[in-house]
Motif scaffolding. Structure first.
Motif, PDB file in Angstrom:
ATOM      1  N   ALA A  70     -37.678 -40.094  64.211  1.00 35.94           N
ATOM      2  CA  ALA A  70     -36.283 -39.664  64.055  1.00 35.94           C
ATOM      3  C   ALA A  70     -36.008 -39.013  62.703  1.00 35.94           C
ATOM      4  O   ALA A  70     -35.283 -38.022  62.615  1.00 35.94           O
ATOM      5  N   ARG A  71     -36.583 -39.536  61.636  1.00 36.82           N
ATOM      6  CA  ARG A  71     -36.264 -39.043  60.297  1.00 36.82           C
ATOM      7  C   ARG A  71     -37.144 -37.867  59.861  1.00 36.82           C
ATOM      8  O   ARG A  71     -36.913 -37.288  58.798  1.00 36.82           O
ATOM      9  N   GLY A 193     -34.718 -34.587  60.308  1.00 39.66           N
ATOM     10  CA  GLY A 193     -34.300 -35.496  61.360  1.00 39.66           C
ATOM     11  C   GLY A 193     -33.012 -36.225  61.052  1.00 39.66           C
ATOM     12  O   GLY A 193     -32.435 -36.104  59.968  1.00 39.66           O
ATOM     13  N   ALA A 194     -32.566 -36.987  62.029  1.00 39.96           N
ATOM     14  CA  ALA A 194     -31.352 -37.792  61.899  1.00 39.96           C
ATOM     15  C   ALA A 194     -31.751 -39.251  61.712  1.00 39.96           C
ATOM     16  O   ALA A 194     -32.923 -39.603  61.772  1.00 39.96           O
ATOM     17  N   PRO A 328     -29.533 -34.087  69.525  1.00 38.79           N
ATOM     18  CA  PRO A 328     -30.120 -33.103  70.448  1.00 38.79           C
ATOM     19  C   PRO A 328     -31.592 -33.358  70.726  1.00 38.79           C
ATOM     20  O   PRO A 328     -32.077 -33.067  71.822  1.00 38.79           O
ATOM     21  N   THR A 329     -32.333 -33.886  69.747  1.00 42.86           N
ATOM     22  CA  THR A 329     -33.750 -34.157  69.975  1.00 42.86           C
ATOM     23  C   THR A 329     -33.937 -35.232  71.035  1.00 42.86           C
ATOM     24  O   THR A 329     -34.755 -35.096  71.947  1.00 42.86           O
ATOM     25  N   MET A 330     -33.168 -36.309  70.927  1.00 43.75           N
ATOM     26  CA  MET A 330     -33.254 -37.378  71.920  1.00 43.75           C
ATOM     27  C   MET A 330     -32.839 -36.873  73.293  1.00 43.75           C
ATOM     28  O   MET A 330     -33.462 -37.219  74.311  1.00 43.75           O
ATOM     29  N   MET A 331     -31.808 -36.049  73.356  1.00 45.91           N
ATOM     30  CA  MET A 331     -31.350 -35.543  74.647  1.00 45.91           C
ATOM     31  C   MET A 331     -32.412 -34.655  75.299  1.00 45.91           C
ATOM     32  O   MET A 331     -32.654 -34.733  76.502  1.00 45.91           O
TER      33      MET A 331
END
Length: 410
Positions: A70-71, A193-194, A328-331
């Motif tokens: 994520a990061r 990343g988030a 958006p990455t997870m989606m």
């Protein structure tokens, strides 16, 4: 801020090159299945477990790998994913048992969801805001080309040089793609990343999971056909093995036609295009089921099912991203997970009816039933998905034409 114009096209091509390799690995397996079934002394229904293992890898990898990375900057994520993809295909190519092949296919599938999630973020960054559907269609284009060129070529290589050779060749391709990424993907802090919490928050949205379920059911029709395209062509239509790659290529050509249609529909409408094209899928399945023994009609319907799939598909990730705009990455990853749940559902539905002695054509009707169920579920949840209250099937059907305009993408 977007990437420098001189690097835009090359960066986008690099992303499509990566998805081409992923698509070749995934879709070649359907054509290779009769070969490794015979070589490993298992029947076709049991061999399909390797197909299901790949789908399971995508489903497990989509949330877990995305959260783990994520990061990280999305460029670095894509590079690491391509390395993991190479490892999975290497194990597949060295497999001497169905168990080892299943492990290799599971590992090969794990990077796919995060790749499309991170890749869509990079593509959207390069293309600019308001192009979510086109960005997804671009990444999907590499997989589309894989169905036209990669999967038939992989099947031919497997027929002449052994099925392991196909997977080993994909592993080498993946390493080459990794170096292309190192050279051409944009370096920017905008791709950082988030937080893990932000990604986790997105998967607590019930509407996201509902869309995934609808997508999995609707898309499974295509995979119920694609998984068993080999025996359908040879046993039902009475053709030789050499015709199987032609059938695979026709599905891919249909997807190539449907992909730009789907990208435009996804950016223009919320759900209308998806519904109409999945209804068209049902019509195609009826014709295919009734005339599968006629090779001419079979080939036309294989092309048509590719068109309807990719004309409908881009709507799903765009709407999922709209529901969780901060992840958006997870989606993107979860969208690919849904696709591979569809892969698993299609393979399982077809193998179940075939194992029950209903014949290879039964896999087509099993797929029809899954897509019909997906559309029924969508109709029942339509108003809720748009943020409203509960609805009935009739109300959803009447509301769709007048209300289904896409809201501006931010």
């Amino acid at each position: 801020m977007t990437a420098e114009p001189s690097g835009n096209r090359i960066a986008l091509i690099a992303l499509a090159i990566g998805s081409f390799g992923i698509g070749t690995s995934e879709f070649s397996s359907m054509g290779l299945m009769p070969l490794f079934a015979a070589d490993l002394s298992v029947d076709v229904a049991e061999a399909s477990h390797a197909i299901t293992a790949y789908a399971a890898g995508v489903f497990v990898g989509a949330p877990l790998v995305t959260l783990a990375a994520a990061r990280l900057n999305r460029r670095n994520v894509l590079i690491c994913l391509m390395l993991l993809f190479a490892l999975g295909n290497l194990i597949s190519g060295l497999a001497q048992s169905l168990g080892m092949l299943t492990v290799g296919r599971f590992i090969s599938g794990m990077p796919q969801g995060p790749y499309f999630g991170a890749g869509a973020v990079v593509a959207s960054y390069v293309m600019g805001p308001g192009n979510g559907g086109k960005a997804f269609a671009l990444i999907a284009f590499g997989m589309t080309v894989a169905t036209v060129v990669g999967a038939p070529l992989g099947t031919l290589v497997g027929q002449y040089f052994g099925w392991q050779t196909t997977y080993l060749a994909v592993a080498v391709y993946a390493i080459g793609t990794l170096f292309i990424f190192l050279r051409w993907l944009p370096k920017s802090s905008a791709l950082d990343g988030a937080s893990v919490a932000q990604e986790l928050a997105s998967i607590r949205n019930a509407r996201v999971w509902a869309l995934m379920g609808i997508s999995a059911l609707c898309v499974s029709a295509t995979f119920s056909v694609y998984t068993f395209i080999g025996p359908i062509v040879t046993e039902v239509a009475g053709q030789s093995q050499i015709v199987v790659p032609v059938g695979l290529a026709l599905v891919g050509l249909g997807m190539a036609v449907g992909t730009p249609i789907g990208g435009r529909m996804a950016d223009r409408y919320e759900y209308r295009g998806m519904v109409y094209w999945f209804l068209a899928t049902l019509a195609v399945m009826v014709v295919m089921g009734l005339f599968a023994d006629n090779i001419s009609i079979l080939m036309v319907t294989l092309f048509a099912i590719g068109v309807t799939l990719m004309a409908a598909a881009p709507t799903i990730p765009v709407r999922m991203t709209h529901l969780a705009p901060n992840a958006p990455t997870m989606m993107g990853a979860l969208n690919m997970a849904a696709f591979n749940v569809a892969n698993a559902l299609g393979a399982m539905a077809g193998s179940t009816t075939i194992a029950a002695g209903m014949g290879y054509v039964s896999s087509i009707w099993a797929g029809f039933a899954m897509t019909a169920a997906g559309l029924l579920l969508f109709a029942l949840l339509y108003r809720w998905l748009r943020g409203g209250g509960r609805t009935t099937l009739a109300a959803a059907t009447q509301a769709l034409p007048d209300e289904d305009r896409a809201t501006p993408q931010t």
